[in-house]
Design a protein around this motif. Sequence first.
Motif, PDB file in Angstrom:
ATOM      1  N   LEU A  55       0.763  -1.261  -0.102  1.00 45.95           N
ATOM      2  CA  LEU A  55      -0.046  -0.039   0.121  1.00 45.95           C
ATOM      3  C   LEU A  55       0.854   1.422   0.006  1.00 45.95           C
ATOM      4  O   LEU A  55       0.377   2.213  -0.291  1.00 45.95           O
ATOM      5  N   HIS A  56       1.849   1.115   0.298  1.00 46.44           N
ATOM      6  CA  HIS A  56       3.024   2.439   0.363  1.00 46.44           C
ATOM      7  C   HIS A  56       2.224   3.572   1.310  1.00 46.44           C
ATOM      8  O   HIS A  56       2.190   4.646   0.776  1.00 46.44           O
ATOM      9  N   ILE A  57       1.785   3.226   2.578  1.00 45.69           N
ATOM     10  CA  ILE A  57       1.291   4.237   3.138  1.00 45.69           C
ATOM     11  C   ILE A  57       2.255   5.164   3.743  1.00 45.69           C
ATOM     12  O   ILE A  57       3.287   4.877   4.220  1.00 45.69           O
ATOM     13  N   PRO A  58       2.389   6.606   3.411  1.00 44.31           N
ATOM     14  CA  PRO A  58       3.283   7.413   4.170  1.00 44.31           C
ATOM     15  C   PRO A  58       3.428   7.209   5.600  1.00 44.31           C
ATOM     16  O   PRO A  58       2.455   7.632   6.228  1.00 44.31           O
ATOM     17  N   TYR A  59       4.666   7.408   5.904  1.00 45.58           N
ATOM     18  CA  TYR A  59       4.996   7.472   7.651  1.00 45.58           C
ATOM     19  C   TYR A  59       4.067   6.328   8.310  1.00 45.58           C
ATOM     20  O   TYR A  59       3.722   6.624   9.510  1.00 45.58           O
ATOM     21  N   VAL A  60       3.728   5.201   7.867  1.00 43.74           N
ATOM     22  CA  VAL A  60       3.093   4.287   8.289  1.00 43.74           C
ATOM     23  C   VAL A  60       3.638   3.760   9.638  1.00 43.74           C
ATOM     24  O   VAL A  60       3.168   3.516  10.820  1.00 43.74           O
ATOM     25  N   HIS A  61       4.922   3.813   9.739  1.00 40.60           N
ATOM     26  CA  HIS A  61       5.599   3.272  11.124  1.00 40.60           C
ATOM     27  C   HIS A  61       5.512   4.371  12.175  1.00 40.60           C
ATOM     28  O   HIS A  61       5.338   4.047  13.226  1.00 40.60           O
ATOM     29  N   ASN A  62       5.379   5.734  11.772  1.00 37.12           N
ATOM     30  CA  ASN A  62       5.138   6.469  12.773  1.00 37.12           C
ATOM     31  C   ASN A  62       3.700   6.510  13.240  1.00 37.12           C
ATOM     32  O   ASN A  62       3.484   6.874  14.496  1.00 37.12           O
ATOM     33  N   ARG A  63       2.871   6.205  12.501  1.00 38.47           N
ATOM     34  CA  ARG A  63       1.557   5.971  12.775  1.00 38.47           C
ATOM     35  C   ARG A  63       1.212   4.888  13.804  1.00 38.47           C
ATOM     36  O   ARG A  63       0.565   5.002  14.895  1.00 38.47           O
ATOM     37  N   VAL A  64       1.936   3.853  13.519  1.00 41.64           N
ATOM     38  CA  VAL A  64       1.734   2.683  14.241  1.00 41.64           C
ATOM     39  C   VAL A  64       2.362   2.722  15.629  1.00 41.64           C
ATOM     40  O   VAL A  64       2.007   2.523  16.662  1.00 41.64           O
ATOM     41  N   LEU A  65       3.681   3.516  15.698  1.00 43.64           N
ATOM     42  CA  LEU A  65       4.228   3.708  17.016  1.00 43.64           C
ATOM     43  C   LEU A  65       3.387   4.758  17.948  1.00 43.64           C
ATOM     44  O   LEU A  65       3.237   4.341  19.041  1.00 43.64           O
ATOM     45  N   PHE A  89      -8.258   3.350  14.887  1.00 40.71           N
ATOM     46  CA  PHE A  89      -6.847   3.768  14.365  1.00 40.71           C
ATOM     47  C   PHE A  89      -7.014   3.734  12.849  1.00 40.71           C
ATOM     48  O   PHE A  89      -7.821   2.958  12.260  1.00 40.71           O
ATOM     49  N   GLU A  90      -6.411   4.523  12.026  1.00 43.61           N
ATOM     50  CA  GLU A  90      -6.024   4.492  10.683  1.00 43.61           C
ATOM     51  C   GLU A  90      -4.973   4.505  10.450  1.00 43.61           C
ATOM     52  O   GLU A  90      -3.896   5.222  11.028  1.00 43.61           O
ATOM     53  N   PHE A  91      -4.484   3.662   9.449  1.00 44.03           N
ATOM     54  CA  PHE A  91      -3.082   3.550   9.139  1.00 44.03           C
ATOM     55  C   PHE A  91      -2.753   4.759   8.519  1.00 44.03           C
ATOM     56  O   PHE A  91      -1.295   5.135   8.427  1.00 44.03           O
ATOM     57  N   ASP A  92      -3.461   5.337   7.629  1.00 45.06           N
ATOM     58  CA  ASP A  92      -3.257   6.487   6.731  1.00 45.06           C
ATOM     59  C   ASP A  92      -3.993   7.870   7.081  1.00 45.06           C
ATOM     60  O   ASP A  92      -5.008   7.652   7.282  1.00 45.06           O
ATOM     61  N   LYS A  93      -3.068   8.685   7.793  1.00 47.29           N
ATOM     62  CA  LYS A  93      -3.869   9.570   8.440  1.00 47.29           C
ATOM     63  C   LYS A  93      -4.404  10.883   7.591  1.00 47.29           C
ATOM     64  O   LYS A  93      -5.371  11.554   7.910  1.00 47.29           O
ATOM     65  N   ASN A  94      -4.147  10.672   6.404  1.00 49.46           N
ATOM     66  CA  ASN A  94      -4.754  11.325   5.422  1.00 49.46           C
ATOM     67  C   ASN A  94      -6.021  10.916   4.718  1.00 49.46           C
ATOM     68  O   ASN A  94      -6.689  11.548   3.737  1.00 49.46           O
ATOM     69  N   LEU A  95      -6.185   9.710   4.986  1.00 49.09           N
ATOM     70  CA  LEU A  95      -7.508   9.063   4.166  1.00 49.09           C
ATOM     71  C   LEU A  95      -7.960   7.921   5.117  1.00 49.09           C
ATOM     72  O   LEU A  95      -7.388   6.967   5.562  1.00 49.09           O
ATOM     73  N   SER A  96      -9.239   8.087   5.694  1.00 49.45           N
ATOM     74  CA  SER A  96      -9.741   7.079   6.383  1.00 49.45           C
ATOM     75  C   SER A  96     -10.385   5.900   5.597  1.00 49.45           C
ATOM     76  O   SER A  96     -10.895   6.171   4.441  1.00 49.45           O
ATOM     77  N   PHE A  97     -10.356   4.751   6.232  1.00 46.44           N
ATOM     78  CA  PHE A  97     -10.781   3.679   5.559  1.00 46.44           C
ATOM     79  C   PHE A  97     -12.173   3.778   5.351  1.00 46.44           C
ATOM     80  O   PHE A  97     -12.751   3.399   3.955  1.00 46.44           O
ATOM     81  N   ASP A  98     -12.894   4.418   5.906  1.00 48.87           N
ATOM     82  CA  ASP A  98     -14.448   4.575   5.684  1.00 48.87           C
ATOM     83  C   ASP A  98     -14.703   5.339   4.379  1.00 48.87           C
ATOM     84  O   ASP A  98     -15.708   5.152   3.642  1.00 48.87           O
ATOM     85  N   ALA A  99     -13.835   6.277   4.297  1.00 42.93           N
ATOM     86  CA  ALA A  99     -13.915   7.224   3.073  1.00 42.93           C
ATOM     87  C   ALA A  99     -13.745   6.466   1.605  1.00 42.93           C
ATOM     88  O   ALA A  99     -14.355   6.769   0.657  1.00 42.93           O
ATOM     89  N   VAL A 100     -13.113   5.400   1.936  1.00 42.62           N
ATOM     90  CA  VAL A 100     -12.840   4.655   0.771  1.00 42.62           C
ATOM     91  C   VAL A 100     -13.807   3.446   0.478  1.00 42.62           C
ATOM     92  O   VAL A 100     -14.405   2.768  -0.555  1.00 42.62           O
TER      93      VAL A 100
END
Length: 245
Positions: free
Chosen positions: A76-86, A122-133
């Motif tokens: 998925l190449h989610i930006p900064y996913v390691h920071n989100r999970v942290l 929790f959302e893996f991508d801070k710029n795009l919620s799963f429910d929006a997709v």
Amino acid sequence: MGKLKGIIQFTGQLDGLSFYEMNGKIVVRKTGGFDGDKIKNDANYTRVRENSSEFAHCAEMGKYFRNSLQPYLKQLHIPYVHNRVLGLFQEISRLDLVSARGKRSVINGLQSVEAKKVIERFEFDKNLSFDAVFPFTYAVDLLEGNLIVSNFNSRLLKKVPHATHATLQLIVAGLDFEHQSSFVQNCSNKITISLQDATEADLEFNCALPESPNVFGLLYLEFFQRVNAVDYDLQAGALKIVGFQ
């Protein structure tokens, strides 16, 4: 911050000043920063030591969690996913109300009644919620390894450009945060959806439940393009934690 002018150009420290190169110029500052010995022993740095200890613990737990989902996160190449999970595991560790500050743990935090809510929002991508997709309701029963999406309609998916199809899959990850010796990753069969046709149906996913201390259920959505019966990966989609126990 000062800039050194003249023919003498050097870097390093001299008489309480630090000289270093920045953007092709020599810059001078007063020598400062953290003192390693003070951080380890000085009472004034107690909070720094506490924060550092908990940060390191959460980073370790987060890496273990990410490794259990590595194929999907890589895709998925989610930006900064390691920071989100942290950040997620830091929030979980703060739910540990039995340990002293500096020793709060993810393991104890997961025992809190609030942990499930924290994890599932929790959302893996801070710029795009799963429910929006994926704007559909779903019911999850992790004890049965079952997820049902009611009234699915392919027209409501927020597809990416050039996508002709999408796949959906339930992932069940079993983890042992105490030992971190291994993890278990079970997956349902993929359901492929044509985005060129109107698909309306109830979707059901079934997956074996691992015997692990902690189990995460996730719904994985991936888009691709099909041309002349050949599928081209678009490296796009979304991932959502839909259950925890």
